[in-house]
Design an enzyme around this catalytic site. Structure first.
Site, PDB file in Angstrom:
ATOM      1  N   ARG A 184       0.970  -1.005  -0.106  1.00  0.00           N
ATOM      2  CA  ARG A 184      -0.048   0.008  -0.019  1.00  0.00           C
ATOM      3  C   ARG A 184       0.744   1.301   0.108  1.00  0.00           C
ATOM      4  O   ARG A 184       1.666   1.361   0.838  1.00  0.00           O
ATOM      5  CB  ARG A 184      -0.879  -0.144   1.146  1.00  0.00           C
ATOM      6  N   HIS A 195       2.131   7.036   1.759  1.00  0.00           N
ATOM      7  CA  HIS A 195       0.931   7.910   1.691  1.00  0.00           C
ATOM      8  C   HIS A 195       1.022   8.755   3.141  1.00  0.00           C
ATOM      9  O   HIS A 195       1.391   8.407   3.882  1.00  0.00           O
ATOM     10  CB  HIS A 195      -0.149   7.501   1.029  1.00  0.00           C
ATOM     11  N   HIS A 209      -2.554  10.929   5.501  1.00  0.00           N
ATOM     12  CA  HIS A 209      -3.836  11.236   5.390  1.00  0.00           C
ATOM     13  C   HIS A 209      -4.244  12.594   6.292  1.00  0.00           C
ATOM     14  O   HIS A 209      -3.002  12.978   7.036  1.00  0.00           O
ATOM     15  CB  HIS A 209      -4.892  10.229   6.133  1.00  0.00           C
ATOM     16  N   GLU A 247      -4.701   7.356  11.426  1.00  0.00           N
ATOM     17  CA  GLU A 247      -5.060   6.031  10.843  1.00  0.00           C
ATOM     18  C   GLU A 247      -4.809   5.037  11.923  1.00  0.00           C
ATOM     19  O   GLU A 247      -3.665   5.016  12.518  1.00  0.00           O
ATOM     20  CB  GLU A 247      -4.172   5.675   9.670  1.00  0.00           C
ATOM     21  N   HIS A 300       3.522   7.311   5.690  1.00  0.00           N
ATOM     22  CA  HIS A 300       3.782   5.759   6.107  1.00  0.00           C
ATOM     23  C   HIS A 300       3.364   5.082   4.786  1.00  0.00           C
ATOM     24  O   HIS A 300       3.013   5.360   3.834  1.00  0.00           O
ATOM     25  CB  HIS A 300       2.847   5.349   7.140  1.00  0.00           C
ATOM     26  N   GLU A 315     -11.082   6.631   1.807  1.00  0.00           N
ATOM     27  CA  GLU A 315      -9.547   5.931   1.708  1.00  0.00           C
ATOM     28  C   GLU A 315      -9.000   6.320   0.196  1.00  0.00           C
ATOM     29  O   GLU A 315      -7.935   6.765  -0.215  1.00  0.00           O
ATOM     30  CB  GLU A 315      -9.980   4.616   1.618  1.00  0.00           C
TER      31      GLU A 315
END
Length: 552
Positions: free
Chosen positions: A238, A241, A243, A247, A306, A331
């Site tokens: 993943r 990125h 946010h 998270e 992360h 998301e």
């Protein structure tokens, strides 16, 4: 009675048939009447309540006395009616004075005796003790139903088309029917009779969420808190990125599927495992790396960049539940490394990284989101960092935290008191044996976002004002319980029930109904519920959390 005496005497003194000029004799007669009344209400045998009544009558006397002193009458009252007025007033006043009045030093006792008759018998004794005999009081409202309201069928084993019937209520379904949905939701199709009113939907199967499929994995989402169920194959990433919200994650592990399928030993081991390697950096430039296993947690503060990657410790890679404190989070709206680079001129990139433009000839032209890669070493360490390592770890070995045993299962809690960095999300992992239940309780400040991992559950919500509703849950289902809603969770299957209770808070909190009643004055509890004294005295003063089935 005394007021009647006064009024009777005054009616003669002020008779419209023999009105005359007020004289000293009239006032003398009136004062005789008032004197008789006053002696009853202000003498040494007069109690406080009677004196209070006299104060009211005394005000009336003053007002009437003024009228008598200022008004002229036109004729004389006959001696016969004058005599009748005095006689009647004194007679009635004497009758009142003859009634016994308790002295202030004498106490009054009231004794209640149950009786078979509905009438009430009162016995007045000179000792001022009052005995009242009556049948036991009837309830102010009807008693609650004794109907156990059990689930009508087990979603895990039912094969035939269920019907909307509970006891003598309901009828068969004649029209089209989605049988699999009805099988999974017996308490929606045939709700218990204790359900009433309107309660919002508290269930969402992740299976109904649209899935985003990528090479190497997938992700699907449900909001309340924003929850994302994500799967990565071994080595899949993943991408890097961040946010605008925190998270939190729980690595999913289940022991065995609840529905009967043929599985090999290798499949069983892989189902129980799922390993994820995480990396991060904080605003101070300190980095972090950890490899986490089934049942473990991670937490990244808002804006903290992360990555997530599945190791090859399991042939199936990993699957985890992501939770974001904002219910409006999506998301798909995260800040992705490849997305930003693809939308930045290469010339700007060259200047920023102090290199040539050709160095960026092979960067992706759009976001990757999830993509395959080589599996990292489970023993990998974070690169050397001149600023050092993050002082407050972003990972927590929840799987290693001991469970707290209860009569009906186990529980354990992870919030900021043990996982210090997790300041916005708290969790409780609950297990319930068949026939057991998560006790009646509520959460005073935060909504509960639940995720069911194993077993068959039945959850009933009490929403106040006579509103209650029951829902059924299977593995992969999401529950939502608003703050302050009373609720409980039953295990209606024949295997262990396991689920998560997740909250947007730094501290886990709940209020136990049983504990509340146990530490409340017994008289109050008895007055409300009419419970047996032995039951009240044996209520547990500590939270039970999970209670077992009643022994036969």
């Amino acid at each position: 009675m005394l007021l009647t005496a006064w009024l009777y005497g005054v009616s003669f003194l002020r008779s419209p048939y023999d009105a005359r000029e007020s004289t000293k004799n009239e006032r003398t007669v009136a004062r005789l009447v008032w004197g008789a009344v006053h002696s009853r209400f202000s003498g040494p045998r007069c109690n406080t309540s009677q004196k209070s009544q006299w104060n009211t009558y005394d005000g009336w006397q003053q007002a009437i006395q003024v009228q008598w002193d200022t008004q002229l009458f036109n004729s004389k009252l006959t001696m016969n009616k004058l005599f009748n007025a005095v006689f009647c007033a004194i007679l009635l006043s004497s009758s009142a004075l003859a009634a016994p009045a308790p002295a202030e030093s004498v106490s009054t006792n009231v004794v209640f005796h149950p009786a078979s008759s509905s009438s009430v018998v009162r016995s007045m004794r000179p000792s001022s003790t009052v005995s009242v005999s009556a049948e036991a009081a009837s309830p102010t409202v009807p008693y609650a139903s004794d109907d156990p309201n059990a689930v009508e069928w087990n979603p895990a084993t039912e094969q035939s088309a269920p019907q909307a019937i509970r006891g003598s209520l309901g009828a068969t379904i004649l029209g089209p029917q989605n049988v699999p949905i009805d099988i999974q939701n017996p308490d929606l199709l045939a709700p218990p009779t204790t359900d009433a009113g309107t309660v919002g939907n508290a269930k969402w199967p992740m299976s109904l969420s649209k899935n985003r499929i990528q090479t190497g994995g997938w992700a699907r989402q449900q909001n309340g808190l924003a929850g994302v169920d994500m799967r990565l194959e071994p080595g899949a990433i993943r991408e890097l990125h961040w946010h605008d919200t925190a998270e939190w994650a729980y690595i999913i592990s289940v022991s065995l599927p609840t529905r009967t399928i043929e599985i090999t030993t290798e499949m069983q081991l892989s189902i129980m495992q799922g390993w994820t390697q995480i990396t991060a950096i904080n605003p101070d430039g300190q980095n972090f790396l950890a490899t986490l296993g089934p049942g473990d947690l991670w937490y990244f503060p808002p804006g903290c960049p992360h990555s997530l990657q599945a190791t090859n410790q399991s042939v199936n890679g990993t699957e985890f539940l992501l939770v974001f404190p904002s219910g409006t989070f999506n998301e798909d709206d995260t800040f992705l490394l490849t997305d930003w680079m693809a939308h930045t001129p290469k010339e700007v990139l060259a200047r920023n990284f102090q290199t040539s433009i050709s160095a960026f000839n092979q960067i992706p032209g759009q976001e990757l989101y999830i993509f395959p890669s080589e599996s990292p070493s489970p023993d990998a360490k974070a690169p050397e960092d001149p600023y050092g390592q993050i002082p407050m770890p972003f990972a927590y070995s929840f799987s290693q935290q001991p469970v707290i045993p209860a009569s009906g299962g186990t529980y354990k809690i992870a919030d900021s008191t043990v996982f210090n960095v997790s300041t916005q999300v708290a969790v409780a992992e609950i297990t319930v044996v068949p026939g057991g239940m998560r006790e009646l309780h509520w959460h005073p400040t935060q909504d509960e976002w639940g995720f069911f991992l194993e077993g068959e559950a039945r959850v009933t919500l009490f929403a106040a004002n006579g509103n209650a509703a029951t829902f059924n849950y299977e593995p992969g289902d999401v529950s939502y319980v608003p703050a302050d809603y009373g609720h409980y969770v039953e295990n209606i299957g024949n295997t262990t029930l396991r689920f998560l209770e997740i909250f947007n808070t730094d501290r886990f909190q709940d209020v136990s109904l049983s504990q509340w009643l146990a530490v409340t004055p017994p008289e109050l509890v008895q007055a409300h519920l009419h419970l047996d004294n032995n039951l009240i005295n044996n209520l547990n003063k500590t939270k039970q959390v999970v209670v077992g089935p009643i022994a036969n």
